[in-house]
Each structure stands twice: as structure tokens, then as C-alpha cells.
Design a protein around this motif. Structure first.
Motif, PDB file in Angstrom:
ATOM      1  N   TYR A   1      53.556  19.720 113.421  1.00  0.00           N
ATOM      2  CA  TYR A   1      52.711  18.680 113.985  1.00  0.00           C
ATOM      3  C   TYR A   1      51.763  19.342 114.975  1.00  0.00           C
ATOM      4  O   TYR A   1      51.901  19.220 116.185  1.00  0.00           O
ATOM      5  CB  TYR A   1      53.553  17.653 114.738  1.00  0.00           C
ATOM      6  CG  TYR A   1      54.670  17.072 113.935  1.00  0.00           C
ATOM      7  CD1 TYR A   1      54.398  16.311 112.813  1.00  0.00           C
ATOM      8  CD2 TYR A   1      55.986  17.292 114.292  1.00  0.00           C
ATOM      9  CE1 TYR A   1      55.431  15.771 112.071  1.00  0.00           C
ATOM     10  CE2 TYR A   1      57.016  16.752 113.549  1.00  0.00           C
ATOM     11  CZ  TYR A   1      56.725  15.991 112.443  1.00  0.00           C
ATOM     12  OH  TYR A   1      57.757  15.468 111.725  1.00  0.00           O
TER      13      TYR A   1
ATOM     14  N   PRO B   1      60.505  12.308 105.761  1.00  0.00           N
ATOM     15  CA  PRO B   1      61.253  13.103 106.748  1.00  0.00           C
ATOM     16  C   PRO B   1      61.406  14.567 106.368  1.00  0.00           C
ATOM     17  O   PRO B   1      61.265  15.448 107.220  1.00  0.00           O
ATOM     18  CB  PRO B   1      62.617  12.393 106.789  1.00  0.00           C
ATOM     19  CG  PRO B   1      62.310  10.988 106.401  1.00  0.00           C
ATOM     20  CD  PRO B   1      61.209  11.083 105.395  1.00  0.00           C
TER      21      PRO B   1
ATOM     22  N   ALA C   1      57.439  21.002 110.647  1.00  0.00           N
ATOM     23  CA  ALA C   1      57.792  21.324 112.024  1.00  0.00           C
ATOM     24  C   ALA C   1      58.327  22.725 112.180  1.00  0.00           C
ATOM     25  O   ALA C   1      58.143  23.370 113.211  1.00  0.00           O
ATOM     26  CB  ALA C   1      58.826  20.318 112.534  1.00  0.00           C
TER      27      ALA C   1
ATOM     28  N   ARG D   1      58.189  16.359 106.925  1.00  0.00           N
ATOM     29  CA  ARG D   1      57.926  16.503 108.358  1.00  0.00           C
ATOM     30  C   ARG D   1      58.733  17.659 108.945  1.00  0.00           C
ATOM     31  O   ARG D   1      58.266  18.427 109.771  1.00  0.00           O
ATOM     32  CB  ARG D   1      58.298  15.202 109.084  1.00  0.00           C
ATOM     33  CG  ARG D   1      57.416  14.023 108.715  1.00  0.00           C
ATOM     34  CD  ARG D   1      57.879  12.777 109.446  1.00  0.00           C
ATOM     35  NE  ARG D   1      57.227  11.591 108.912  1.00  0.00           N
ATOM     36  CZ  ARG D   1      57.514  10.361 109.307  1.00  0.00           C
ATOM     37  NH1 ARG D   1      58.439  10.167 110.226  1.00  0.00           N
ATOM     38  NH2 ARG D   1      56.886   9.327 108.778  1.00  0.00           N
TER      39      ARG D   1
ATOM     40  N   LEU E   1      51.937  10.293 111.348  1.00  0.00           N
ATOM     41  CA  LEU E   1      53.167  10.836 110.798  1.00  0.00           C
ATOM     42  C   LEU E   1      53.483  10.093 109.499  1.00  0.00           C
ATOM     43  O   LEU E   1      54.397   9.279 109.430  1.00  0.00           O
ATOM     44  CB  LEU E   1      54.309  10.703 111.801  1.00  0.00           C
ATOM     45  CG  LEU E   1      54.085  11.404 113.137  1.00  0.00           C
ATOM     46  CD1 LEU E   1      55.288  11.204 114.032  1.00  0.00           C
ATOM     47  CD2 LEU E   1      53.797  12.869 112.944  1.00  0.00           C
TER      48      LEU E   1
ATOM     49  N   LEU F   1      66.649  15.391 115.633  1.00  0.00           N
ATOM     50  CA  LEU F   1      66.660  14.156 114.857  1.00  0.00           C
ATOM     51  C   LEU F   1      66.200  14.415 113.421  1.00  0.00           C
ATOM     52  O   LEU F   1      66.811  13.928 112.459  1.00  0.00           O
ATOM     53  CB  LEU F   1      65.766  13.115 115.519  1.00  0.00           C
ATOM     54  CG  LEU F   1      65.665  11.767 114.795  1.00  0.00           C
ATOM     55  CD1 LEU F   1      67.038  11.116 114.684  1.00  0.00           C
ATOM     56  CD2 LEU F   1      64.693  10.847 115.524  1.00  0.00           C
ATOM     57  N   LEU F   2      65.137  15.187 113.278  1.00  0.00           N
ATOM     58  CA  LEU F   2      64.638  15.509 111.938  1.00  0.00           C
ATOM     59  C   LEU F   2      65.676  16.299 111.142  1.00  0.00           C
ATOM     60  O   LEU F   2      65.829  16.115 109.934  1.00  0.00           O
ATOM     61  CB  LEU F   2      63.336  16.303 112.038  1.00  0.00           C
ATOM     62  CG  LEU F   2      62.100  15.502 112.456  1.00  0.00           C
ATOM     63  CD1 LEU F   2      60.928  16.441 112.726  1.00  0.00           C
ATOM     64  CD2 LEU F   2      61.727  14.484 111.400  1.00  0.00           C
TER      65      LEU F   2
ATOM     66  N   VAL G   1      57.102  21.187 118.775  1.00  0.00           N
ATOM     67  CA  VAL G   1      57.823  19.937 118.561  1.00  0.00           C
ATOM     68  C   VAL G   1      58.902  19.794 119.634  1.00  0.00           C
ATOM     69  O   VAL G   1      59.634  20.745 119.904  1.00  0.00           O
ATOM     70  CB  VAL G   1      58.485  19.922 117.160  1.00  0.00           C
ATOM     71  CG1 VAL G   1      59.178  18.588 116.916  1.00  0.00           C
ATOM     72  CG2 VAL G   1      57.443  20.189 116.088  1.00  0.00           C
ATOM     73  N   PRO G   2      59.018  18.629 120.257  1.00  0.00           N
ATOM     74  CA  PRO G   2      60.090  18.434 121.250  1.00  0.00           C
ATOM     75  C   PRO G   2      61.453  18.696 120.621  1.00  0.00           C
ATOM     76  O   PRO G   2      61.725  18.238 119.503  1.00  0.00           O
ATOM     77  CB  PRO G   2      59.929  16.954 121.642  1.00  0.00           C
ATOM     78  CG  PRO G   2      58.513  16.619 121.318  1.00  0.00           C
ATOM     79  CD  PRO G   2      58.155  17.443 120.116  1.00  0.00           C
TER      80      PRO G   2
ATOM     81  N   PRO H   1      64.436  17.401 121.021  1.00  0.00           N
ATOM     82  CA  PRO H   1      65.180  16.239 120.510  1.00  0.00           C
ATOM     83  C   PRO H   1      64.648  15.748 119.162  1.00  0.00           C
ATOM     84  O   PRO H   1      65.434  15.315 118.310  1.00  0.00           O
ATOM     85  CB  PRO H   1      64.972  15.184 121.603  1.00  0.00           C
ATOM     86  CG  PRO H   1      64.722  15.977 122.843  1.00  0.00           C
ATOM     87  CD  PRO H   1      63.928  17.154 122.394  1.00  0.00           C
ATOM     88  N   LEU H   2      63.333  15.825 118.970  1.00  0.00           N
ATOM     89  CA  LEU H   2      62.764  15.411 117.691  1.00  0.00           C
ATOM     90  C   LEU H   2      63.174  16.371 116.580  1.00  0.00           C
ATOM     91  O   LEU H   2      63.454  15.951 115.450  1.00  0.00           O
ATOM     92  CB  LEU H   2      61.235  15.342 117.791  1.00  0.00           C
ATOM     93  CG  LEU H   2      60.500  14.904 116.522  1.00  0.00           C
ATOM     94  CD1 LEU H   2      60.992  13.542 116.061  1.00  0.00           C
ATOM     95  CD2 LEU H   2      58.991  14.880 116.765  1.00  0.00           C
ATOM     96  N   LEU H   3      63.234  17.661 116.889  1.00  0.00           N
ATOM     97  CA  LEU H   3      63.716  18.626 115.906  1.00  0.00           C
ATOM     98  C   LEU H   3      65.145  18.309 115.500  1.00  0.00           C
ATOM     99  O   LEU H   3      65.499  18.353 114.316  1.00  0.00           O
ATOM    100  CB  LEU H   3      63.655  20.046 116.485  1.00  0.00           C
ATOM    101  CG  LEU H   3      62.367  20.845 116.316  1.00  0.00           C
ATOM    102  CD1 LEU H   3      62.506  22.204 116.990  1.00  0.00           C
ATOM    103  CD2 LEU H   3      62.018  21.016 114.848  1.00  0.00           C
TER     104      LEU H   3
END
Length: 302
Positions: free
Chosen positions: A5, A16, A23, A19, A12, A37-38, A30-31, A33-35
Motif C-alpha cells: 500500500y 485479502p 503488503a 492485499r 483497498l 490481521l492480513l 504497513v502498520p 497490526p494490519l499486517l
């Protein structure tokens, strides 16, 4: 378990898995926490894709494709040395056997129980080993909560469950606990993703007879191989890479808190992609296991 991103203004709109693959090109953008979650979403989407493979292959064939193709990708990426000491080689072998057993039980269980149930009961295995190994009273209480969650998932709330499926879920829990404990021991001798690559190769060799016996030449069908590669990337290569990138930038405690959400993510993906709507006692069981993991992690100072 490629681009990132790079521009926050871009919509977006990718699925998933795409994405996550994007990432991993620049994970620092990428933050964490988002990594995480992904990575969890990728793992469970991979399991959902694997369930679609059951129309063409058996659980043994699906496991063979996942571990075999995943091992090839990781071996090509890491190029680990085979010059291991006896202790390191033994740990890699034991780790691979645990991985093979866990995955065989997991895919066999998916034939009989919802994804959210299989993942949550399996997740409870290493969680209970961790809690029961503690001498703190609070951890014993969290273990009781996790155990109550497993009982609710097993049908304590009046929801009928397949007995063989539940036995397979118990095997997942045992295999997952062994996978975590052996993985921790192995990392001290074969650090990084090299140990995972070698262990996955051992696991692939262990499950190969099951795949060949049940599916034979069907495993060479281009469509089946393509789906198997998707499962290997989604369930192994991409999420492992995402979690490793996140762990470099997250305190271990925060990492553990985020990882505690795995059963909830599995239940959500199962509902959205597979139409597996859990009854309220099962949802309560998932909440108990997630709550026990979160509570135990947040209660510890270290």
C-alpha cells in the motif's frame, strides 16, 4: 504463509490475499497490526480454499499439496543449508512430523466440522499448554475459561457435533501444541525461516504416502495443483512472512494479543466464505477461548 500500500489514497479494492501479497513488498509501509490481521485472514481464506479442494482431493491430498508446494516455495526463497548437527536435525524432523500431523488432522476435521470450530479447538492446544505450565493462579483461571470454551464448542450448549470431527479437533490441538513447542526449540538451532522451510519439507515427505494412496495421479491435475499452490501461499508462505515482518516492529506482548484473535477471524471467514454460521453456544465458546488468550496475555507484565 509484489507491491505494498505505497499510497494511502488508493482504494483497498483488492481481495485479502492480494492485499497481503502487495503488503509484503514493503512491509515497513504497513502498520504492524494490519499486517497481523492480513496474515490471519490469509490463513483462514487459505483454509476456505482448501475446503473447496475436497471436491477433487482427499484431506491427505490437500495436505500433501499444501506442505509440498509450500516447502518448495520456502526452500527456493531461503536456500537453507543441510549441514545440521544431530540435535538440530532431530528437532527439524520432529517439527516436521508435528506439522504433518497437525495439518492432516486439520483438513480431515474440516470435512466434518465448521472452520471456526476446528481452528478454535486447535488454538486452545498451545494456549492450554502455556497456561497449565504456569504457577500463577490467574493463569489457572484463564485455562478454566479456555477449557469451558472448548466444551461449548464440543456440544455442551446443546449443539450436536460430529464425534469423529471432535476427535480430529483434539488431534489438531495436540499437534499445534507440539508444533509451537518444537518450533521454539528448533529456532535456537536453525534460526529464521530456514527451519520452517526444512521442517515443512520433512512434513511434506511424511504426508506424501497419504496423498498418493488416496488421490494418486489426481494430484498432478493442473487445476488441482493451481488450487494447492494457492492454499500453500495463503496458508503458509504469506501469513508467515507477514507475521515475521510484524514481529520485528511489535513488542512480543502486543503480537500475542493480536494473535489471540485468530479463532474469531476463522469463525468470521467461515461464515462469510463458507456459510458456516455458528450457533450461539459455539460463538460463546470462541469468545471464551479468545478471552482466555487475551486475558492471560494482558495480565502478564513481561
Amino acid at each position: 504463509m509484489v507491491r505494498v500500500y505505497a499510497h494511502a489514497s488508493r482504494p483497498l479494492s483488492l481481495p485479502p490475499a492480494a492485499r497481503l501479497a502487495a503488503a509484503l513488498g514493503r512491509p515497513e509501509a504497513v502498520p504492524p497490526p494490519l499486517l497481523m490481521l492480513l496474515g490471519m485472514v490469509s490463513t483462514q481464506v487459505g483454509a476456505a480454499v482448501a475446503k473447496q479442494l475436497f471436491a477433487s482431493t482427499s484431506p491427505g491430498g490437500t495436505t500433501t499439496l499444501r506442505l509440498g508446494l509450500g516447502a518448495l516455495v520456502l526452500l527456493a526463497a531461503t536456500r537453507p543449508t543441510l549441514r545440521l548437527g544431530w540435535r538440530a536435525a532431530g528437532l527439524v524432523g520432529a517439527f516436521g512430523v508435528a506439522m504433518a500431523a497437525m495439518n492432516l488432522a486439520f483438513y480431515a476435521a474440516l470435512h466434518r466440522v465448521p472452520l471456526g470450530v476446528a481452528v478454535t479447538v486447535g488454538f486452545a492446544g498451545p494456549l492450554l499448554v502455556s497456561l497449565l505450565g504456569s504457577r500463577r493462579l490467574a493463569d489457572a483461571l484463564w485455562a478454566v475459561l479456555a477449557g469451558a470454551g472448548v466444551l461449548l464448542l464440543a456440544g455442551l450448549g446443546g449443539v450436536g457435533m460430529d464425534a469423529v470431527g471432535l476427535l480430529l479437533c483434539a488431534l489438531i490441538a495436540v499437534g499445534w501444541a507440539g508444533y509451537v513447542l518444537l518450533g521454539k526449540a528448533m529456532s535456537g538451532h536453525v534460526p529464521g525461516s530456514r527451519g520452517l522451510a526444512l521442517g515443512m519439507a520433512v512434513g511434506a515427505v511424511c504426508v506424501l504416502p497419504f496423498g498418493v494412496a488416496s488421490d494418486g495421479a489426481e494430484l498432478l491435475d493442473p487445476r488441482v495443483v493451481a488450487l494447492g499452490l494457492g492454499v500453500a501461499l495463503l496458508s503458509s508462505v504469506l501469513p508467515y512472512s507477514a507475521e515475521l515482518a510484524a514481529l520485528r516492529r511489535l513488542p512480543a506482548r502486543v503480537f500475542a494479543v493480536l494473535l489471540s484473535l485468530e479463532p474469531a477471524v476463522a469463525a468470521l471467514v467461515g461464515a462469510l466464505l463458507l456459510g458456516e454460521l455458528l450457533a450461539w453456544p459455539q460463538l460463546l465458546g470462541v469468545a471464551c477461548v479468545v478471552g482466555a488468550a487475551l486475558g492471560a496475555t494482558l495480565a502478564r507484565r513481561a
